[in-house]
Design an enzyme around this catalytic site. Sequence first.
Site, PDB file in Angstrom:
ATOM      1  N   ILE A 154       0.821   6.858   0.269  1.00 38.89           N
ATOM      2  CA  ILE A 154       0.220   5.816   1.089  1.00 38.89           C
ATOM      3  C   ILE A 154      -1.239   5.638   0.705  1.00 38.89           C
ATOM      4  CG2 ILE A 154      -0.267   5.091   3.446  1.00 38.89           C
ATOM      5  CD1 ILE A 154       1.799   7.321   4.279  1.00 38.89           C
ATOM      6  N   CYS A 155      -1.630   4.389   0.543  1.00 41.78           N
ATOM      7  CA  CYS A 155      -3.038   4.133   0.254  1.00 41.78           C
ATOM      8  C   CYS A 155      -3.734   3.765   1.557  1.00 41.78           C
ATOM      9  CB  CYS A 155      -3.160   2.991  -0.748  1.00 41.78           C
ATOM     10  SG  CYS A 155      -4.851   2.581  -1.126  1.00 41.78           S
ATOM     11  N   LEU A 156      -4.454   4.726   2.100  1.00 38.53           N
ATOM     12  CA  LEU A 156      -5.104   4.515   3.393  1.00 38.53           C
ATOM     13  C   LEU A 156      -6.364   5.363   3.411  1.00 38.53           C
ATOM     14  CD1 LEU A 156      -4.680   3.263   6.277  1.00 38.53           C
ATOM     15  CD2 LEU A 156      -3.627   5.427   6.907  1.00 38.53           C
ATOM     16  N   ASP A 196      -6.598  -3.693  -1.378  1.00 39.40           N
ATOM     17  CA  ASP A 196      -6.701  -2.349  -1.925  1.00 39.40           C
ATOM     18  C   ASP A 196      -5.287  -1.828  -2.193  1.00 39.40           C
ATOM     19  OD1 ASP A 196      -7.642   0.095  -2.684  1.00 39.40           O
ATOM     20  OD2 ASP A 196      -7.933   0.844  -0.649  1.00 39.40           O
ATOM     21  N   ASN A 247       0.802  -1.222   0.000  1.00 36.83           N
ATOM     22  CA  ASN A 247       0.000   0.000   0.000  1.00 36.83           C
ATOM     23  C   ASN A 247       0.838   1.278   0.000  1.00 36.83           C
ATOM     24  OD1 ASN A 247      -1.389  -2.140   2.103  1.00 36.83           O
ATOM     25  ND2 ASN A 247      -2.780  -1.392   0.513  1.00 36.83           N
TER      26      ASN A 247
END
Lengths: 151, 370
Positions: free
Chosen positions: A84-86, A121, A77
């Site tokens: 950052i994928c959050l 994701d 992620n």
Amino acid sequence: MQHQRLSRELAKISNSPPVGISVSPKDDKLNVLEAQIVGPDNTPYKNGIFKVEILIPEKYPFIPPSIKFITKVYHPNIDDNGRICLDLIKMPPKGNWRPTIGLEGLLIAIRMLLETPNPEDPLMAEIAEEYRNMNSEFVKKAQLFTQKYAS
Amino acid sequence: MIDGNLSLLIKYPLISTKNRNGRIHYNGRVMCGSHDTDLHVIEEKINGNVTFTLKTTFGPEINEKIAKSESQNIVDFLDNIVTLLARTPQNHANSYKRVLHEYFEFTRFHLNIRNSHISSDLQLIKVTTVDEGRREHRLEISVDLDEVRDVFQPLNVELPEHFVKALGGKFSNLTEIYRRFLGVLEELQPFFDVMDEVDGNCGVLDPETPTRGHCHRRIWLDQNLSVIVTIDPLNVRARPELRFFGPERLVHQHLDELNEKLEEWNDRGDFLEELLKILSLEKFPQKPKTDRDVLMDVGECCICFSLRLDEKMPEIICGNKSCENFFHVQCLYEWLSSVNSKRILNQIHGQCPNCEKEISCPLPDDNAVT
């Protein structure tokens, strides 16, 4: 208003820092912060110290800060540029940011992301694939990155 | 052949061997779990291949499995039989008996056990012991009742990584595990001493709840600066690894100072004093008893974290009983409108940013529709 809130948040974090996390203003301006995260135990990031840059937008806390890793991280992620994928750092309806979250909460969430990646994701599809199907390979590479960039 | 006979004799001493018409007959008893079983096996050469046939009946399922198993020699073949027999449910009663017997013998024999407990399903044993430094240590052992011999396996051992290995694997008796555990504890006394000194004298930030397995401590130095001290449990007197943690300029400054002092570390000195010396400190700074341990005081707006905003107090309280957070009209309005909440007349409706339950807010004066 923003100043009051930010300085309180920073005071709280520096007086009682959360596990494995430190944050402080870069220079004297409050809108650029530098944070550091210690790689959690039982992960390939163990013993690494990861630098994170936090930019506070003018409309904070109505808009989430933008956060990115300065240290390279091998993670499903987190991309090559440290993005950052959050969901917590994105505005609704796509994301889940709320003004009650705050810096401490975000950094703890990011440290937790190191502990439990979310390959459903991914930002780095190949790493996610590897994390799911060839975990030992993933662990080896992530450890290598940690030794090389975060020590 | 002699080798084969020898290992058969050692492992299964109650089996007799008879050679008749080119076939070898094995007759006798084997230990299986905690009871004996009689059996008869024939070894013969068919087209140059050695095959084993079990002549005793243990029920169709087991006999079928044994017939399918491949074995190099008679010892292998008998091992297979014993394993299969021990795994069948009717033998659990014997496993229970054996585990209980072992557990009671073990706890009676070792006087330095402070506390011990076995779970009602006999699958987990917990033992607490006290070391020379009067520190308590807990040992958890899982019990695998399906296993024939090595039933006991230490679990979640809270010791430095290197020492966990000494307790890795499965064991046939509790005393062996305990003996090893005590051995490691003894070896680690100097390490525990140093860690206790650090915990008692320094402002430790991490780990939140240090265990005997943690070799590092993050120590408070200043508002924004801490140092992560990692101690080598195998070489406690040596200079620990030090890593500063905080804003870059402070880290650099301290690193430079540290580098000049690194060589001054004395392996024979007192650990804490040596640590103070190379950190250029007189004593370890204590974390201030902080007055700002909470982000907000009661009654403050949980968006701007203040009481007064343009002379206005937080007027809105979330209706959800488990939330009841306060908001300034202006703060809540700005949030709700930034996520496109519904406007009806002079109200805006949306979700409480804290508990996500429904909340509504009047439009601030300057936004009200008149």
